[in-house]
Design a protein around this motif. Structure first.
Motif, short mmCIF file in Angstrom:
data_model
loop_
_atom_site.label_atom_id
_atom_site.label_comp_id
_atom_site.label_asym_id
_atom_site.label_seq_id
_atom_site.Cartn_x
_atom_site.Cartn_y
_atom_site.Cartn_z
N TYR A 206 0.28 1.38 1.74
CA TYR A 206 -1.01 1.37 1.06
C TYR A 206 -2.02 0.50 1.83
N TYR A 207 -1.56 -0.65 2.27
CA TYR A 207 -2.38 -1.59 3.06
C TYR A 207 -2.92 -0.92 4.32
N LEU A 208 -2.06 -0.17 5.01
CA LEU A 208 -2.48 0.51 6.23
C LEU A 208 -3.43 1.67 5.93
N GLU A 209 -3.09 2.46 4.91
CA GLU A 209 -3.94 3.60 4.56
C GLU A 209 -5.36 3.18 4.23
N HIS A 210 -5.49 2.04 3.57
CA HIS A 210 -6.80 1.58 3.10
C HIS A 210 -7.40 0.47 3.96
N GLU A 211 -6.79 0.25 5.13
CA GLU A 211 -7.32 -0.69 6.12
C GLU A 211 -7.62 -2.05 5.51
N ARG A 212 -6.66 -2.56 4.76
CA ARG A 212 -6.85 -3.84 4.09
C ARG A 212 -6.75 -5.03 5.04
N TYR A 213 -6.49 -4.77 6.31
CA TYR A 213 -6.52 -5.85 7.29
C TYR A 213 -7.96 -6.20 7.69
N LEU A 214 -8.92 -5.37 7.28
CA LEU A 214 -10.32 -5.63 7.56
C LEU A 214 -10.93 -6.51 6.47
N GLU A 215 -11.85 -7.38 6.87
CA GLU A 215 -12.52 -8.26 5.92
C GLU A 215 -13.31 -7.47 4.90
N LEU A 216 -13.96 -6.41 5.35
CA LEU A 216 -14.71 -5.53 4.46
C LEU A 216 -14.24 -4.10 4.71
N PRO A 217 -13.12 -3.71 4.11
CA PRO A 217 -12.59 -2.38 4.35
C PRO A 217 -13.56 -1.31 3.88
N PRO A 218 -13.59 -0.16 4.55
CA PRO A 218 -14.49 0.92 4.14
C PRO A 218 -14.15 1.41 2.74
N ILE A 219 -15.17 1.72 1.95
CA ILE A 219 -14.98 2.21 0.59
C ILE A 219 -14.66 3.70 0.66
N ALA A 220 -13.57 4.08 0.04
CA ALA A 220 -13.18 5.49 0.03
C ALA A 220 -12.94 5.89 -1.43
N LEU A 221 -14.00 6.32 -2.08
CA LEU A 221 -13.91 6.59 -3.50
C LEU A 221 -13.03 7.77 -3.83
N ASP A 222 -12.81 8.65 -2.86
CA ASP A 222 -12.02 9.85 -3.12
C ASP A 222 -10.54 9.63 -2.85
N ILE A 223 -10.16 8.41 -2.47
CA ILE A 223 -8.76 8.13 -2.17
C ILE A 223 -8.14 7.41 -3.35
N GLN A 224 -7.09 7.97 -3.90
CA GLN A 224 -6.38 7.33 -4.99
C GLN A 224 -5.33 6.37 -4.42
N PRO A 225 -5.09 5.24 -5.09
CA PRO A 225 -4.06 4.31 -4.62
C PRO A 225 -2.70 4.99 -4.55
N LEU A 226 -1.94 4.62 -3.53
CA LEU A 226 -0.60 5.16 -3.41
C LEU A 226 0.26 4.59 -4.54
N SER A 227 1.01 5.43 -5.16
CA SER A 227 1.94 4.94 -6.18
C SER A 227 3.09 4.25 -5.51
N VAL A 228 3.52 3.14 -6.06
CA VAL A 228 4.62 2.38 -5.48
C VAL A 228 5.92 3.10 -5.81
N ARG A 229 6.72 3.36 -4.80
CA ARG A 229 7.96 4.09 -4.98
C ARG A 229 9.10 3.12 -5.24
N PHE A 230 9.79 3.33 -6.32
CA PHE A 230 10.98 2.56 -6.60
C PHE A 230 12.13 3.54 -6.66
N SER A 231 12.71 3.84 -5.52
CA SER A 231 13.74 4.85 -5.46
C SER A 231 15.06 4.28 -5.91
N ALA A 232 15.76 5.02 -6.75
CA ALA A 232 17.08 4.59 -7.20
C ALA A 232 18.08 4.89 -6.11
N VAL A 233 18.98 3.97 -5.90
CA VAL A 233 20.03 4.14 -4.91
C VAL A 233 21.30 4.51 -5.64
N THR A 234 21.84 5.63 -5.34
CA THR A 234 23.07 6.05 -6.00
C THR A 234 24.17 6.21 -5.01
#
Length: 234
Positions: A206-234
């Motif tokens: 998510y950090y990489l997709e939304h360029e959160r390493y930038l002080e003022l990351p570009p605003i992308a209103l059409d991008i929804q936050p990535l859902s955090v995956r909690f995969s079950a290990v079986t």
């Protein structure tokens, strides 16, 4: 976007599951009346779980950080556009790694300064646990939050690190560590720790997709936050 560190993590999870299947089978087959050799083999297999789990944790952490570094370097991000915590880390790395004789003639100082600081390999030195990951998160600016109901906020990672280091440095034998952890206990610990790492790596994506390493990351209103995956290990 698909990142290599995510696919590598999935591959390492598969290897852990295969190993745990071997441990569980050995546990079922080694009952009362087992020979000393059979019992020793089971204890060794149990202890080996900490080696393969630590391998997954450190390798996945390193892969995620290397991807962040590669993204910043290839994009030629100048120093002044980065977040303040990242600036501090880059200054620290540059002071540690730069060679005045080699780097005295940088043409584009702002971006070259960043590239030189981040070009060297990630040094984790066998000390990755949840506390270390939280420090890394604060430094780079991605979230350390996961679903504590299934991950215990990574508290199992310190157990994995300590047992791995005790084995790696010869402080304890495989049989000593194997006696303290049954196969069912190791399975639960593995599930929680892998879910924790799954959450952390999703945060990095998510950090990489939304360029959160930038002080003022570009605003992308059409991008929804990535859902955090909690995969079950079986």
């Amino acid at each position: 976007m698909t990142y290599t560190f995510l696919s590598d993590f999935e591959d390492r999870k598969r290897q852990v599951r295969h190993y745990l299947a071997v441990v569980s089978k050995a546990e079922r087959e080694t009952g009362l009346g087992a020979s000393r050799v059979q019992d020793g083999r089971l204890l060794t297999l149990r202890a080996g779980t900490f080696l393969i789990l630590y391998n997954l944790i450190e390798a996945s952490t390193r892969g995620a950080l290397e991807t962040i570094h590669d993204k910043i370097i290839t994009s030629e991000i100048p120093f002044h556009l980065l977040t303040t915590p990242l600036k501090k880390e880059i200054i620290r790395l540059f002071k540690k790694e730069a060679d005045p004789a080699t780097h005295c003639s940088m043409d584009d100082f702002s971006s070259a300064f960043v590239a030189i600081a981040l070009a060297n390999g990630i040094k984790l030195s066998g000390n990755v646990d949840a506390k270390a990951i939280r420090v890394i998160c604060e430094c780079y600016g991605f979230s350390h939050r996961t679903d504590s109901r299934t991950t215990r906020d990574g508290s199992d990672l310190v157990t994995i690190k300590r047992n791995r280091n005790d084995l790696a440095h010869g402080r304890k034998t495989f049989e000593e560590i194997g006696r303290d952890h049954t196969a069912p206990e190791l399975l639960l610990l593995s599930r929680r720790s892998m879910r924790y790492m799954d959450g952390i790596l999703s945060n990095v994506a998510y950090y990489l997709e939304h360029e959160r390493y930038l002080e003022l990351p570009p605003i992308a209103l059409d991008i929804q936050p990535l859902s955090v995956r909690f995969s079950a290990v079986t």
